[in-house]
Design a protein around this motif. Structure first.
Motif, short mmCIF file in Angstrom:
data_model
loop_
_atom_site.label_atom_id
_atom_site.label_comp_id
_atom_site.label_asym_id
_atom_site.label_seq_id
_atom_site.Cartn_x
_atom_site.Cartn_y
_atom_site.Cartn_z
N ILE A 17 2.09 45.79 -5.41
CA ILE A 17 3.03 45.34 -6.44
C ILE A 17 2.30 44.48 -7.47
CG2 ILE A 17 5.01 43.81 -6.88
CD1 ILE A 17 6.16 44.82 -4.16
N ASP A 18 1.51 43.51 -6.99
CA ASP A 18 0.77 42.63 -7.90
C ASP A 18 -0.24 43.42 -8.73
OD1 ASP A 18 2.22 40.46 -7.01
OD2 ASP A 18 0.63 39.70 -5.70
N LYS A 19 -0.87 44.41 -8.11
CA LYS A 19 -1.86 45.24 -8.82
C LYS A 19 -1.19 46.02 -9.96
CE LYS A 19 -4.82 49.25 -8.03
NZ LYS A 19 -4.09 50.41 -8.50
N TRP A 20 -0.06 46.65 -9.68
CA TRP A 20 0.62 47.43 -10.71
C TRP A 20 1.17 46.54 -11.82
CZ3 TRP A 20 0.40 52.34 -11.97
CH2 TRP A 20 -0.15 53.21 -11.04
N SER A 23 8.24 35.03 -8.93
CA SER A 23 7.40 34.40 -7.89
C SER A 23 8.06 34.49 -6.51
CB SER A 23 7.11 32.94 -8.24
OG SER A 23 8.31 32.21 -8.34
N TRP A 24 9.36 34.68 -6.46
CA TRP A 24 10.05 34.77 -5.18
C TRP A 24 9.59 35.99 -4.38
CZ3 TRP A 24 12.85 39.14 -4.30
CH2 TRP A 24 13.27 39.86 -5.43
N ILE A 25 9.13 37.04 -5.05
CA ILE A 25 8.66 38.22 -4.33
C ILE A 25 7.45 37.84 -3.48
CG2 ILE A 25 7.65 40.53 -4.54
CD1 ILE A 25 9.31 40.84 -7.15
N TRP A 57 8.86 41.82 -15.91
CA TRP A 57 9.88 41.12 -15.15
C TRP A 57 9.40 40.90 -13.71
CZ3 TRP A 57 12.62 42.52 -10.77
CH2 TRP A 57 13.65 41.67 -10.41
N VAL A 58 8.87 41.95 -13.08
CA VAL A 58 8.36 41.84 -11.71
C VAL A 58 7.27 40.76 -11.66
CG1 VAL A 58 7.04 43.03 -9.89
CG2 VAL A 58 8.94 44.20 -11.02
N HIS A 79 -0.03 46.80 -15.83
CA HIS A 79 0.87 46.97 -16.97
C HIS A 79 0.83 45.78 -17.92
CE1 HIS A 79 2.49 50.88 -16.08
NE2 HIS A 79 2.47 50.53 -14.80
N MET A 80 0.57 44.58 -17.41
CA MET A 80 0.40 43.42 -18.29
C MET A 80 -0.86 43.59 -19.14
SD MET A 80 3.05 41.56 -17.79
CE MET A 80 3.77 43.20 -17.75
N TYR A 81 -1.92 44.09 -18.51
CA TYR A 81 -3.16 44.36 -19.25
C TYR A 81 -2.93 45.43 -20.32
CZ TYR A 81 -7.50 46.65 -20.41
OH TYR A 81 -8.52 47.25 -21.11
N ARG A 82 -2.32 46.54 -19.92
CA ARG A 82 -2.09 47.63 -20.88
C ARG A 82 -1.21 47.16 -22.04
NH1 ARG A 82 0.25 52.86 -18.96
NH2 ARG A 82 -0.13 53.34 -21.13
N GLY A 83 -0.20 46.33 -21.74
CA GLY A 83 0.67 45.80 -22.79
C GLY A 83 -0.08 44.90 -23.74
N ALA A 84 -0.90 44.01 -23.19
CA ALA A 84 -1.68 43.10 -24.04
C ALA A 84 -2.67 43.89 -24.90
CB ALA A 84 -2.43 42.08 -23.18
#
Length: 147
Positions: free
Chosen positions: A73-76, A117-119, A112-113, A80-85
């Motif tokens: 989950i953290d990897k994906w 931090s609760w995840i 959003w994911v 996507h944060m990298y691709r967005g930036a």
């Protein structure tokens, strides 16, 4: 804002290091714990005879599975944060290869994911609980306490 707002990179680096170390320890314990028990002198026979054997194995496997799922989950989310930036940078540079990923529903979902931090908290607590329960059962067997 304050001094903390100026050192966000330092705080993230600190978080990332603790997160990586904790996850490594959790997976190592979840895999190494059973291996260590199985290679000790009398433990394999005592554990194998226990009515708790299937529960012990399940607790360790599910605990490791939770940590692997959390890593995925953290990897994906990070991808996507990298691709967005990067697509935002491409847009600012007026790069014709910009795919506008930073405007996509996929990016918004993983953003959003990434902010939840609760995840991480509940997955870590769940894995700790499972490993603790498995360890408790094994100790009961090895110390000869009543079932």
């Amino acid at each position: 804002m304050g001094q903390d707002s100026k050192d966000h990179d330092g705080h993230f680096a600190n978080y990332a290091e603790y997160s990586k170390t904790f996850r490594s320890w959790m997976v190592a314990y979840g895999i190494g714990g059973p291996i260590l028990l199985l290679t000790s002198k009398d433990a394999p026979q005592n554990i194998a005879k226990s009515p708790h054997l299937q529960m012990i194995v399940t607790l360790f496997i599910v605990g490791v599975g939770i940590q692997i799922l959390l890593a995925l989950i953290d990897k994906w989310a990070a991808l996507h944060m990298y691709r967005g930036a990067f697509s935002k940078y491409q847009e600012e540079e007026e790069d014709p290869d910009c795919d506008n990923h930073h405007e996509s529903a996929t990016y918004k979902f993983w953003g959003w994911v990434n902010r939840q931090s609760w995840i991480d908290l509940w997955c870590d607590i769940g894995a700790l609980f499972l490993f603790s329960a498995a360890t408790w059962l094994v100790l009961k067997i090895l110390l000869g306490t009543p079932h």
